[in-house]
Write a protein that holds these residues in place. Structure first.
Motif, short mmCIF file in Angstrom:
data_model
loop_
_atom_site.label_atom_id
_atom_site.label_comp_id
_atom_site.label_asym_id
_atom_site.label_seq_id
_atom_site.Cartn_x
_atom_site.Cartn_y
_atom_site.Cartn_z
N ILE A 338 0.84 -1.21 0.00
CA ILE A 338 0.00 0.00 0.00
C ILE A 338 0.87 1.25 0.00
O ILE A 338 0.58 2.23 -0.72
CB ILE A 338 -0.94 -0.02 1.21
N GLU A 339 1.93 1.26 0.80
CA GLU A 339 2.82 2.42 0.84
C GLU A 339 3.48 2.66 -0.52
O GLU A 339 3.61 3.81 -0.97
CB GLU A 339 3.89 2.20 1.91
N ALA A 340 3.87 1.58 -1.21
CA ALA A 340 4.49 1.71 -2.53
C ALA A 340 3.49 2.30 -3.53
O ALA A 340 3.83 3.16 -4.36
CB ALA A 340 5.00 0.36 -3.01
N ILE A 341 2.24 1.85 -3.47
CA ILE A 341 1.21 2.37 -4.39
C ILE A 341 0.94 3.84 -4.10
O ILE A 341 0.79 4.65 -5.04
CB ILE A 341 -0.07 1.52 -4.28
N TYR A 360 5.14 2.46 -9.86
CA TYR A 360 4.14 1.40 -10.01
C TYR A 360 4.79 0.05 -10.29
O TYR A 360 4.29 -1.00 -9.85
CB TYR A 360 3.15 1.75 -11.12
N ILE A 361 5.87 0.08 -11.04
CA ILE A 361 6.58 -1.18 -11.32
C ILE A 361 7.12 -1.77 -10.02
O ILE A 361 7.04 -2.99 -9.78
CB ILE A 361 7.72 -0.94 -12.34
N LYS A 364 4.32 -3.29 -8.10
CA LYS A 364 3.91 -4.60 -8.62
C LYS A 364 4.83 -5.70 -8.10
O LYS A 364 4.41 -6.84 -7.89
CB LYS A 364 3.89 -4.58 -10.15
N GLU A 365 6.10 -5.39 -7.90
CA GLU A 365 7.01 -6.35 -7.31
C GLU A 365 6.58 -6.68 -5.88
O GLU A 365 6.67 -7.83 -5.43
CB GLU A 365 8.44 -5.80 -7.32
N ARG A 366 6.12 -5.66 -5.14
CA ARG A 366 5.62 -5.87 -3.79
C ARG A 366 4.32 -6.69 -3.79
O ARG A 366 4.05 -7.44 -2.86
CB ARG A 366 5.35 -4.53 -3.11
N SER A 367 3.54 -6.53 -4.85
CA SER A 367 2.23 -7.16 -4.91
C SER A 367 2.33 -8.68 -4.89
O SER A 367 1.42 -9.36 -4.42
CB SER A 367 1.49 -6.70 -6.17
N ARG A 368 3.45 -9.22 -5.37
CA ARG A 368 3.56 -10.69 -5.39
C ARG A 368 3.66 -11.26 -3.98
O ARG A 368 3.44 -12.46 -3.77
CB ARG A 368 4.75 -11.13 -6.23
N TYR A 369 4.01 -10.45 -2.97
CA TYR A 369 4.04 -10.90 -1.58
C TYR A 369 2.69 -10.69 -0.89
O TYR A 369 2.55 -11.04 0.28
CB TYR A 369 5.11 -10.15 -0.80
N TYR A 377 -5.12 -3.12 -10.62
CA TYR A 377 -5.08 -1.67 -10.52
C TYR A 377 -3.74 -1.12 -11.02
O TYR A 377 -3.70 -0.11 -11.75
CB TYR A 377 -5.32 -1.23 -9.07
N ILE A 378 -2.67 -1.78 -10.61
CA ILE A 378 -1.33 -1.32 -11.03
C ILE A 378 -1.21 -1.42 -12.55
O ILE A 378 -0.70 -0.50 -13.21
CB ILE A 378 -0.24 -2.16 -10.34
N ASP A 379 -1.69 -2.53 -13.12
CA ASP A 379 -1.64 -2.68 -14.58
C ASP A 379 -2.46 -1.59 -15.26
O ASP A 379 -2.07 -1.05 -16.31
CB ASP A 379 -2.16 -4.06 -14.98
#
Length: 627
Positions: A338-341, A360-361, A364-369, A377-379
């Motif tokens: 959430i912080e990265a977004i 955003y890239i 997305k790396e964080r999103s996999r965790y 949303y990132i896409d």
């Protein structure tokens, strides 16, 4: 004052029988607070072996050293005698059967090992008796042998437990039994029970009164009248309990014990209440944490990352209070995502699109965790930024073509920029494209009008191709990838006719993108179904919170694909799941209430049962050595 205020009459007979020496032994000691009676039967073949005497003396000595009638104490007396026989210096290992009786003149406890026997009579009937530790007795229990022939069976003296065995001794120790006036304790060796059956002994003691010696003489007369051919050593002892000790302080002690018990119950109730309150608070924390977690997921799916961050921070705090390392790690992964977004959102709002794209890239790396929960949303944001940058690229390319005098192609680039900006709701890009179009129209009007017809036709074709491409872009934006592919194909044909390889390659890329998006939609449908299946599996396994999360993932995908019927289906699953969770919560609270009541009842019962134990311990602590 126990001994002086009770009457225990003891008598015994002990003879060698037909043997050269009597290897039986009987002894007793009556102290002020306790008394101990021991009968032993030597099991050695050598006539000079004194195993019975050594066993009896060891038990009496151990009793006098630590007089008590607890089960542990009686076991220690027998173990002391077992070690004495096992380590004795003799030509053969000493062995003996023994019965020991310990009393405080009000209650009695006995222990035995081997095949000496004891019978407790009350009102002329047998109240309690011992069982031989022999193979013959096991055969009787298995109904392979009748009890009336046990005294003559060859396995009657085949013992599995006896004093002198060393390791593996397994004596029997009885529970405490309260004595009453008139009780009789009779105990004897195998020389008696091999020749007189238990029924005959019961007849002798059924109406016994007065002195115990009279009953013993009757037993001996009965034994000798049989004139057995090979009469073994025999010993018989009897204790007539004419008066048991009555404790004058019993009422005071009982009152004191009741007070202690009440205080103990109150303390137990207070501790139980404290434990219940701790559990209650912990449960509330857990429920609040789960609620915050669910809210975090829902806010992320609603693209409200500010509220998601607030809920996630609270969930992290609750996980820290509960010391739930697994949940804390999971919430921390969500918090970092959430912080990265939010960092990317700030760059996006400030129109720093290249910085936002990089952020955003990273998100997305964080999103996999975090279960890939924010990927869509990132896409979407990355796609929007790509469109914005493409608008700028189209305008820049149009400016280059204008400088080369290629107004028609420049117009096309500006139109593409305008179309893409409109589709992406990029107002600034749309305004820049409109300004560029006005400028190119002005310059084109001032240009030479030579080959006007040809130029117009070419412009018409280019405009038509651009319009077709724009229609394809519109269909693509609406998710109609097959329709978009058809428009792109017609636009490609026109560009090929115009020999415009640059735009032709661009259109081919868009055709390939349409195919890819159509395939991606199918994959998303499959992914949504997998989430539904996973949710059902988690629900079956009892993990309802995880099941709800999987259903929410599926619902999000179906909403993205605009499959309303699937969205309604998943909503139904979630509604059923939430109903079950509410029922489980109600049942759990009910069970906790029942368990609490049972625990309180059990605590009260244990406190009451401890009264007698505390009385016995009190009596033991007040005992002094006697003679």
């Amino acid at each position: 004052m126990r001994k002086q205020n009770s009457t225990f009459k003891t008598a015994f007979i002990s003879e060698a029988g037909a043997e050269l020496k009597n290897n039986d032994y009987f002894a007793f000691v009556e102290l002020e607070q306790f008394a101990c009676y021991v009968i032993a039967d030597g099991l050695n073949d050598l006539p000079d072996a004194e195993s019975a005497r050594l066993a009896t003396q060891s038990i009496i000595l151990a009793f006098q050293t630590h007089p008590s009638m607890t089960k542990r104490a009686v076991l220690s007396y027998l173990e002391e005698a077992n070690q004495a026989l096992f380590t004795a210096d003799s030509r053969e290992r000493l062995k003996a059967s023994v019965t020991v009786i310990v009393t405080d003149y009000a209650k009695v406890r006995y222990g035995h090992v081997g095949n000496t026997r004891l019978r407790l009579y009350r009102d002329g009937s047998v109240l309690e008796s011992t069982q031989d530790m022999s193979l013959g007795t096991e055969l009787v229990k298995e109904k392979k042998l009748t009890e009336d022939v046990l005294s003559r069976h060859e396995e009657r003296n085949n013992l599995y437990s006896y004093l002198g065995k060393g390791k593996g001794l397994k004596p029997f120790v009885s529970k405490k039994r309260k004595l009453i006036n008139g009780d009789i304790l009779a105990f004897y060796t195998r020389g008696i029970w091999e020749n007189i059956d238990s029924g005959e002994l019961d007849d002798v003691f059924s109406e016994a009164k007065g002195e115990p010696q009279e009953c013993l003489d009757n037993v001996e007369d009965l034994l000798l009248s049989r004139q057995p051919g090979n009469l073994d050593n025999y010993t018989f002892a009897a204790i007539f309990i004419d008066k048991v000790f009555l404790d004058p302080d019993k009422k005071k002690r009982t009152k004191k014990i009741i007070i202690i018990t009440i205080v103990s119950i109150v303390i137990i109730l207070v501790i139980s209440l404290a434990i219940w309150l701790f559990h209650y608070v912990k449960q509330r924390y857990k429920e609040d944490m789960e609620r915050r977690y669910t809210n975090t997921i829902e806010y992320i799916q609603d693209n409200n990352f500010v509220k998601a961050e607030e809920e996630c921070k609270e969930a992290v705090k609750l996980a820290e209070k509960l010391r739930d390392k697994k949940q804390l790690q999971e919430f921390s992964d969500y918090q970092k995502l959430i912080e990265a977004i939010n960092t990317a959102e700030d760059a996006y709002s400030g129109e720093k699109y290249e910085d936002a794209q990089a952020a955003y890239i990273k998100a997305k790396e964080r999103s996999r965790y975090a279960d890939r929960i924010a990927d869509k949303y990132i896409d979407k944001q990355l796609g929007r930024i790509t469109d914005y940058l493409s608008v700028f690229d189209y305008i820049q390319l149009g400016d280059t073509l204008v400088s080369q005098g290629d107004y028609n192609r420049a117009e096309e680039k500006y139109l593409q920029a305008k179309s893409l900006a409109t589709r992406s709701y990029f107002e600034k890009g749309r305004k820049d494209a409109m300004d560029a179009l006005e400028a190119v129209y002005t310059k084109r009007d001032k240009a030479e009008e030579a080959d006007t017809k040809q130029a117009k036709e070419k412009a018409s074709d280019e405009t038509g191709a651009a319009q077709l491409a724009a229609e394809g872009d519109k269909a693509f934006a609406e998710g109609d990838y097959q329709g978009a592919k058809a428009y792109y194909a017609m636009a490609l044909e026109k560009y090929q006719q115009l020999k415009d390889d640059v735009h032709g390659e661009l259109i081919q890329v868009k055709i390939a993108s349409s195919d890819s998006k159509a395939e991606e939609n199918e994959q998303k449908k499959a992914q949504a179904q997998e989430y539904v299946d996973a949710g059902r599996e988690e629900e079956t396994a009892g993990n309802r919170l995880e099941a709800k999360k999987q259903y929410l993932f599926a619902k999000s995908i179906y909403k993205e694909l605009k499959l309303d019927d699937k969205v309604e289906e998943v909503d139904g699953l979630i509604e059923i799941l939430e109903t079950a969770m509410d029922q489980d919560k109600a049942e759990k609270e009910s069970r906790e209430a029942v368990l609490k009541e049972e625990k309180n009842q059990k605590a009260q019962s244990e406190a009451e049962n401890s009264v007698e134990e505390k009385m016995a311990d009190k009596e033991t602590k007040t005992v002094g050595p006697g003679a």
